[in-house]
Design a protein around this motif. Structure first.
Motif, PDB file in Angstrom:
ATOM      1  N   ALA A  11       0.985  -1.170   0.063  1.00 22.53           N
ATOM      2  CA  ALA A  11      -0.036   0.126  -0.060  1.00 22.53           C
ATOM      3  C   ALA A  11       0.837   1.036   0.197  1.00 22.53           C
ATOM      4  CB  ALA A  11      -0.700   0.133   1.087  1.00 22.53           C
ATOM      5  N   TYR A  12       1.884   0.982   0.732  1.00 23.61           N
ATOM      6  CA  TYR A  12       2.831   2.462   0.648  1.00 23.61           C
ATOM      7  C   TYR A  12       3.556   2.333  -0.823  1.00 23.61           C
ATOM      8  CZ  TYR A  12       6.382   5.443   2.077  1.00 23.61           C
ATOM      9  OH  TYR A  12       7.088   6.879   2.417  1.00 23.61           O
ATOM     10  N   CYS A  13       4.022   1.250  -1.151  1.00 23.49           N
ATOM     11  CA  CYS A  13       4.570   1.513  -2.618  1.00 23.49           C
ATOM     12  C   CYS A  13       4.879   0.059  -2.878  1.00 23.49           C
ATOM     13  CB  CYS A  13       6.072   2.229  -2.537  1.00 23.49           C
ATOM     14  SG  CYS A  13       6.966   1.962  -4.174  1.00 23.49           S
ATOM     15  N   PRO A  14       4.281  -0.272  -4.279  1.00 23.20           N
ATOM     16  CA  PRO A  14       4.217  -1.620  -4.768  1.00 23.20           C
ATOM     17  C   PRO A  14       5.755  -2.266  -5.090  1.00 23.20           C
ATOM     18  CG  PRO A  14       2.541  -0.242  -5.767  1.00 23.20           C
ATOM     19  CD  PRO A  14       3.174   0.572  -4.891  1.00 23.20           C
ATOM     20  N   HIS A  15       6.656  -1.451  -5.342  1.00 28.35           N
ATOM     21  CA  HIS A  15       7.944  -1.728  -5.664  1.00 28.35           C
ATOM     22  C   HIS A  15       8.631  -2.500  -4.450  1.00 28.35           C
ATOM     23  CE1 HIS A  15      11.154  -2.499  -8.264  1.00 28.35           C
ATOM     24  NE2 HIS A  15      12.192  -1.708  -7.415  1.00 28.35           N
ATOM     25  N   ILE A  16       8.235  -2.097  -3.142  1.00 27.99           N
ATOM     26  CA  ILE A  16       8.808  -2.720  -1.972  1.00 27.99           C
ATOM     27  C   ILE A  16       8.701  -4.078  -1.882  1.00 27.99           C
ATOM     28  CG2 ILE A  16       8.856  -2.672   0.312  1.00 27.99           C
ATOM     29  CD1 ILE A  16       8.022   0.216   0.513  1.00 27.99           C
ATOM     30  N   GLU A  20      11.438  -7.140  -1.343  1.00 25.83           N
ATOM     31  CA  GLU A  20      11.418  -7.963  -0.244  1.00 25.83           C
ATOM     32  C   GLU A  20      11.633  -9.557  -0.618  1.00 25.83           C
ATOM     33  OE1 GLU A  20       9.014  -6.038   3.524  1.00 25.83           O
ATOM     34  OE2 GLU A  20       7.815  -6.675   1.748  1.00 25.83           O
ATOM     35  N   ALA A  21      10.703  -9.942  -1.923  1.00 19.58           N
ATOM     36  CA  ALA A  21      11.130 -10.885  -2.759  1.00 19.58           C
ATOM     37  C   ALA A  21      12.265 -11.263  -3.133  1.00 19.58           C
ATOM     38  CB  ALA A  21       9.971 -10.872  -3.908  1.00 19.58           C
ATOM     39  N   LEU A  22      13.254 -10.214  -3.413  1.00 14.63           N
ATOM     40  CA  LEU A  22      14.342 -10.326  -3.758  1.00 14.63           C
ATOM     41  C   LEU A  22      15.531 -10.625  -2.620  1.00 14.63           C
ATOM     42  CD1 LEU A  22      14.642  -7.802  -6.757  1.00 14.63           C
ATOM     43  CD2 LEU A  22      14.591 -10.260  -6.848  1.00 14.63           C
ATOM     44  N   GLY A  23      15.014 -10.272  -1.265  1.00 11.68           N
ATOM     45  CA  GLY A  23      15.724 -10.527  -0.158  1.00 11.68           C
ATOM     46  C   GLY A  23      16.105  -9.369   0.608  1.00 11.68           C
ATOM     47  N   PHE A  24      15.722  -8.041   0.122  1.00  9.80           N
ATOM     48  CA  PHE A  24      16.174  -6.847   0.833  1.00  9.80           C
ATOM     49  C   PHE A  24      15.141  -6.733   1.929  1.00  9.80           C
ATOM     50  CE2 PHE A  24      17.623  -6.357  -3.544  1.00  9.80           C
ATOM     51  CZ  PHE A  24      19.003  -5.973  -3.508  1.00  9.80           C
ATOM     52  N   SER A  25      15.848  -5.971   2.978  1.00 10.67           N
ATOM     53  CA  SER A  25      14.754  -5.635   4.087  1.00 10.67           C
ATOM     54  C   SER A  25      14.979  -4.206   4.589  1.00 10.67           C
ATOM     55  CB  SER A  25      15.104  -6.394   5.369  1.00 10.67           C
ATOM     56  OG  SER A  25      16.649  -6.249   5.795  1.00 10.67           O
ATOM     57  N   GLU A  26      13.937  -3.774   5.148  1.00  8.74           N
ATOM     58  CA  GLU A  26      13.706  -2.427   5.497  1.00  8.74           C
ATOM     59  C   GLU A  26      14.813  -1.907   6.472  1.00  8.74           C
ATOM     60  OE1 GLU A  26      10.131   0.518   6.053  1.00  8.74           O
ATOM     61  OE2 GLU A  26       9.979  -1.417   6.725  1.00  8.74           O
ATOM     62  N   ARG A  27      15.503  -0.737   6.523  1.00 13.09           N
ATOM     63  CA  ARG A  27      16.033  -0.116   7.479  1.00 13.09           C
ATOM     64  C   ARG A  27      15.073   0.408   8.542  1.00 13.09           C
ATOM     65  NH1 ARG A  27      14.672   5.035   7.599  1.00 13.09           N
ATOM     66  NH2 ARG A  27      14.452   6.218   5.560  1.00 13.09           N
ATOM     67  N   ILE A 145      -0.380  -7.841  -5.432  1.00  9.97           N
ATOM     68  CA  ILE A 145       0.789  -8.067  -4.561  1.00  9.97           C
ATOM     69  C   ILE A 145       1.507  -9.164  -5.348  1.00  9.97           C
ATOM     70  CG2 ILE A 145       1.866  -8.994  -2.321  1.00  9.97           C
ATOM     71  CD1 ILE A 145      -0.391  -7.390  -1.018  1.00  9.97           C
ATOM     72  N   ARG A 146       0.885 -10.158  -5.876  1.00 12.88           N
ATOM     73  CA  ARG A 146       1.706 -11.394  -6.634  1.00 12.88           C
ATOM     74  C   ARG A 146       2.347 -10.722  -7.619  1.00 12.88           C
ATOM     75  NH1 ARG A 146       0.486 -15.588  -3.652  1.00 12.88           N
ATOM     76  NH2 ARG A 146      -1.732 -16.064  -2.818  1.00 12.88           N
ATOM     77  N   GLU A 147       1.666  -9.915  -8.620  1.00 10.02           N
ATOM     78  CA  GLU A 147       2.040  -9.362  -9.634  1.00 10.02           C
ATOM     79  C   GLU A 147       3.351  -8.431  -9.279  1.00 10.02           C
ATOM     80  OE1 GLU A 147      -0.980  -7.033 -11.405  1.00 10.02           O
ATOM     81  OE2 GLU A 147      -1.921  -8.861 -12.256  1.00 10.02           O
ATOM     82  N   ALA A 148       3.217  -7.625  -8.353  1.00  8.10           N
ATOM     83  CA  ALA A 148       4.529  -6.961  -7.860  1.00  8.10           C
ATOM     84  C   ALA A 148       5.542  -7.633  -7.596  1.00  8.10           C
ATOM     85  CB  ALA A 148       4.006  -5.823  -6.856  1.00  8.10           C
ATOM     86  N   MET A 149       5.499  -8.852  -6.940  1.00  9.16           N
ATOM     87  CA  MET A 149       6.429  -9.738  -6.363  1.00  9.16           C
ATOM     88  C   MET A 149       7.216 -10.221  -7.368  1.00  9.16           C
ATOM     89  SD  MET A 149       4.651 -11.869  -3.234  1.00  9.16           S
ATOM     90  CE  MET A 149       5.788 -11.918  -1.807  1.00  9.16           C
ATOM     91  N   ASN A 150       6.408 -10.583  -8.585  1.00  8.67           N
ATOM     92  CA  ASN A 150       7.185 -11.099  -9.814  1.00  8.67           C
ATOM     93  C   ASN A 150       7.757 -10.040 -10.582  1.00  8.67           C
ATOM     94  OD1 ASN A 150       6.282 -13.631  -9.129  1.00  8.67           O
ATOM     95  ND2 ASN A 150       4.230 -13.562 -10.041  1.00  8.67           N
TER      96      ASN A 150
END
Length: 183
Positions: A11-16, A20-27, A145-150
């Motif tokens: 909801a904040y930003c679909p790119h997040i 996350e799906a690529l393994g990054f995490s938020e500061r 969300i599934r589309e954004a994850m892909n």
């Protein structure tokens, strides 16, 4: 897996959710630390006398969906998920998140009629109805969300939103005027 945090981030930003799906995490931000300091039970104890049972921090799983509201309030014939937020005013990402918890509970056969958000600094209780329209919306949201994850979407955000994001350093969006574009 899609969690309540995934929904909130979408909801904040679909790119997040792609990051996350690529393994990054938020500061970790000051606001996040501040939210952890709140005694949530003390803040909403005024509600507890009205319900038959209070379930603290349950974890609900249905297929690849996982949600953990702060509390679930049990009335006589239905349940109400409740999340406590540090803040003053209702936010869309919080509404999506609590409706997502309602959806998982519903899919598990638990009767949900409403969901609630309580904003500590605003001393504001928000009630959201949960019915067929909300269920259909959450199903669409899960699809998005599934589309954004892909990586199937591109995102355009305002400068202020991107520059205050905990994923900005990983995202590296392209700046064009007052907007940022994900690749």
């Amino acid at each position: 897996m899609i969690t309540g945090i995934t929904v909130k981030h979408y909801a904040y930003c679909p790119h997040i959710v792609r990051l996350e799906a690529l393994g990054f995490s938020e500061r970790i931000s000051e606001a996040m630390l501040e939210g952890q300091q709140i005694d949530k039970e003390k803040e909403v104890s005024f509600l507890f006398t009205k319900y038959k049972e209070i379930i603290r921090k349950p974890v609900y799983r249905w297929k690849d969906l996982v949600g953990s509201p702060d509390f679930v309030l049990h009335a006589y014939n239905y349940y109400t998920p409740l999340d406590v937020k540090a803040g003053r005013v209702p936010r869309l990402d919080h509404k999506y998140q609590i409706l997502f918890y309602s959806y998982i509970m519903d899919r598990l056969g638990i009767t949900v009629k409403e969901a609630m958000l309580y904003y500590v600094y605003g001393k504001k209780l928000i009630r959201l109805q949960y019915g067929e329209a909300e269920k259909k919306f959450v199903e669409k949201l899960i699809g998005w969300i599934r589309e954004a994850m892909n990586g199937e979407i591109k995102v355009v955000q305002k400068r202020e939103k991107c520059e205050n994001c905990g994923f900005f350093s990983y995202c590296k969006p392209r700046k064009v005027g007052k907007l940022y574009y994900t690749l």
